[in-house]
Design a protein around this motif. Structure first.
Motif, short mmCIF file in Angstrom:
data_model
loop_
_atom_site.label_atom_id
_atom_site.label_comp_id
_atom_site.label_asym_id
_atom_site.label_seq_id
_atom_site.Cartn_x
_atom_site.Cartn_y
_atom_site.Cartn_z
N UNK A 361 0.73 -1.19 -0.19
CA UNK A 361 0.08 0.02 -0.07
C UNK A 361 0.68 1.11 0.16
N UNK A 362 1.89 1.23 0.62
CA UNK A 362 2.51 2.72 0.61
C UNK A 362 3.39 2.88 -0.53
N UNK A 365 -0.15 3.77 -2.83
CA UNK A 365 -0.68 4.91 -2.34
C UNK A 365 0.34 5.58 -1.47
N UNK A 366 1.39 6.67 -2.14
CA UNK A 366 2.38 7.12 -1.43
C UNK A 366 1.92 8.29 -0.44
N UNK A 367 0.71 8.66 -0.63
CA UNK A 367 -0.01 9.78 0.38
C UNK A 367 -0.86 9.40 1.32
N UNK A 368 -0.83 8.05 1.56
CA UNK A 368 -1.93 7.31 2.32
C UNK A 368 -1.80 8.07 3.65
N UNK A 402 2.57 -1.95 10.21
CA UNK A 402 3.30 -1.93 8.83
C UNK A 402 3.20 -0.56 7.99
N UNK A 403 2.26 0.23 8.24
CA UNK A 403 1.93 1.30 7.79
C UNK A 403 2.42 2.64 8.44
N UNK A 404 3.50 2.98 8.39
CA UNK A 404 4.30 3.85 9.19
C UNK A 404 3.52 5.14 9.02
#
Length: 600
Positions: A361-362, A365-368, A402-404
């Motif tokens: 996902x990062x 979607x780099x702006x998530x 996992x999604x910093x």
């Protein structure tokens, strides 16, 4: 047959909408028939075939929404826009006297009749109508309406003759000649024309072009056989910023074609359209939110056309079948990367069943910053590396870790404490995974945890305890056993000394599923003491200050000398196993532990 029936004709029978797909005779049955597909898929009888002969195709794949009806069957009469508006907002007050109102207080026994001679009954008692005339008069002033909801009113709008003239090249005819809508309701800024009898997109446009203030349009549930737009109506949607086309069964290219007539469109809702891919045609670059819920997308790569939207902020993909990124359809020169402006994604109720998509996902979607990811199969069957079952809440903590860059998950803002707990828990799980695998697999395992080194720099490396020999398969029977080392406490030593025997510690391997009752039985038999008179205290591995011990303020020390001095006054933290049916495995993380035995 009468020319009024043709493929694409919209009809309504007892308020059930349908589209004609077939007109003609059916083999083995007398007379002519209409083959229709109901808007409600549960309303039909078949898929358009009869006795092995196919007469039409349903717009929905694998649907049984088809039926055959006689052409002379009475259908619901269509209404014009003005008729529908007056029916909804300026109907006869006499039709509205039966109100469903719940009364919580007493109603006087005698209530006077209102000025129309009508009596309103509330919960079986008569009540005077107060204030309804004022509200009705305000609504009846159609000129002042701002929000108009005309869904499910059988509205049909045969194109005026002047539009036909314009299509034939009569330049003297313009959209300004259309006045029926603006004469009665010119101030509308939100309009709902969903689930009516429209057949051409020009019918919608011929209404909207008369509304100079219109900014929000809903046309859900209509079935358009023609989506072309005359130049005469090209300016119909110039101020509309929000468009909803749910359940229209339009294909992607058709949706894009319609949206091309909205120069200021910000929000597009295209849920329930059986879409499987967004290919080729591109939406207007002004769009900031796209809602594609309840479609048939299988991978994120199916949405590649949306990566071309530079201002996209929100993407709603709930209730699809997404389970993977779909990288096999991508190339190194053209990866799947959405605009950095996209910070809010909804992936709830999909088919995500592995961490592979979460870890990607990062990149995609780099702006998530905000995600909704509840109700996916991944969180229904989670296990740690040592075989322990994990709850959905454990899974959400691991997702958060996992999604910093994540700030909001499942509508809940992530606090600094929640992130701390999630990331340290994630590190501990990585440690367990490394402990249960040979050292030769360490590099491959760490390759699946992209934030491992970052988290180690923040919190330190997790404890990894490997045996000298290769670890036991965590799914095997041996992995379900725990090596318990029981050692006697002071009370047990004194009791056995009184009998002239010496208390010694002993070890035994027992299943994780052993209950405390069963454990007491084993220990009591070994020591020759009544099981229910015993107490068991399991070491947790943590250090706790003993009474009078020196651990310093907050349980910390700043030097090796202080540490050595603190250890003299510290004891290992213990937890008592209360007699009951609880499994002992719930207290033990690894495959061995020490347990102190005392007499109650």
């Amino acid at each position: 047959m009468d020319a009024q029936f043709y493929p694409g004709k919209r009809l309504s029978f007892n308020n059930d909408l349908c589209t004609v797909h077939f007109v003609g005779a059916i083999e083995g049955v007398k007379g002519d028939w209409l083959g229709v597909e109901w808007d409600d898929p549960t309303r039909g009888k078949h898929d358009g075939s009869h006795n092995g002969v196919r007469y039409f195709e349903c717009a929905r794949k694998f649907s049984t929404a088809g039926s055959f009806v006689r052409p002379n069957r009475p259908s619901d009469p269509p209404l014009s826009y003005v008729q529908a508006l007056k029916k909804k907002y300026a109907s006869d007050p006499a039709d509205e006297v039966n109100l469903d109102i719940v009364v919580t207080g007493p109603v006087p026994a005698h209530v006077p009749v209102n000025e129309r001679g009508k009596v309103i009954k509330i919960s079986g008692k008569e009540a005077e109508e107060v204030g309804f005339d004022k509200i009705r008069k305000k609504l009846a002033n159609l000129q002042e309406l701002r929000i108009v909801l005309l869904d499910c009113l059988c509205i049909a709008r045969p194109l005026p003759a002047l539009l036909e003239q314009a299509a034939q090249g009569n330049t003297d005819v313009t959209a300004a000649n259309l006045t029926d809508v603006k004469d009665v309701s010119p101030k509308i800024h939100e309009l709902d024309l969903s689930r009516n009898l429209f057949e051409e997109w020009r019918e919608i446009a011929s209404i909207c072009i008369q509304l100079d203030r219109l900014t929000q349009l809903r046309a859900d549930g209509n079935r358009f056989r023609d989506i072309t737009l005359d130049d005469t109506l090209s300016a119909a949607f110039c101020k509309v910023t929000s468009l909803s086309l749910e359940d229209t069964l339009l294909e992607w290219n058709q949706l894009v074609s319609i949206c091309s007539g909205f120069p200021n469109l910000k929000t597009l809702t295209a849920a329930s359209n059986a879409l499987g891919r967004c290919d080729g045609a591109l939406l207007p670059t002004t769009i900031t939110e796209v809602v594609l819920e309840k479609n048939d997308f299988r991978t994120l790569a199916d949405l590649k056309a949306l990566t071309k939207l530079p201002h996209l902020k929100r993407l709603r993909l709930k209730n699809n079948s997404i389970s993977d990124v779909g990288s096999q359809t991508l190339t190194a020169s053209e990866p799947l990367v959405f605009s950095k402006s996209l910070d809010d994604v909804d992936l709830a109720y999909n088919s995500i069943d592995s961490w592979r998509l979460i870890d990607a996902l990062p990149d995609v979607f780099p702006g998530l910053r905000s995600i909704r990811i509840a109700a996916n199969p991944l969180y229904e069957k989670l296990h740690s590396a040592d075989g322990k079952e994990l709850s959905a809440d454990d899974g959400y903590m691991l997702t958060m870790a996992r999604l910093g860059g994540l700030e909001v998950m499942n509508f809940s803002k992530i606090s600094s404490k929640e992130r701390l707990n999630a990331e340290t828990y994630y590190l501990s799980q990585i440690g367990i995974e490394l402990s249960n695998a040979p050292e030769t697999q360490e590099e491959a395992i760490l390759g699946t945890h992209r934030r491992y080194r970052e988290l180690c720099d923040e919190y330190g490396e997790p404890r990894v305890e490997r045996q000298a020999t290769e670890r036991i398969n965590p799914n095997s029977l041996a992995a379900r056993l725990i090596n318990f080392c029981f050692y006697p406490g002071d009370s047990v030593k004194a009791k056995l000394a009184g009998r002239g025997s010496e208390a010694e510690e002993f070890s035994v391997e027992l299943p994780r599923s052993f209950t405390v009752y069963s454990m007491l039985g084993v220990v009591g038999k070994r020591l020759g003491l009544p099981p229910l008179k015993l107490k068991l205290y399991c070491e947790t591995g943590d250090i706790a200050p003993a009474e009078g011990g020196l651990l310093g303020e907050g349980g910390e020390w700043d030097s090796e000398e202080e540490e050595n001095e603190a250890e003299k006054g510290a004891v290992k933290r213990e937890v008592e196993w209360v007699a009951g049916t609880k499994m002992v495995g719930t207290w033990v993380e690894g495959r061995e532990t020490r347990v102190r035995v005392e007499i109650s």
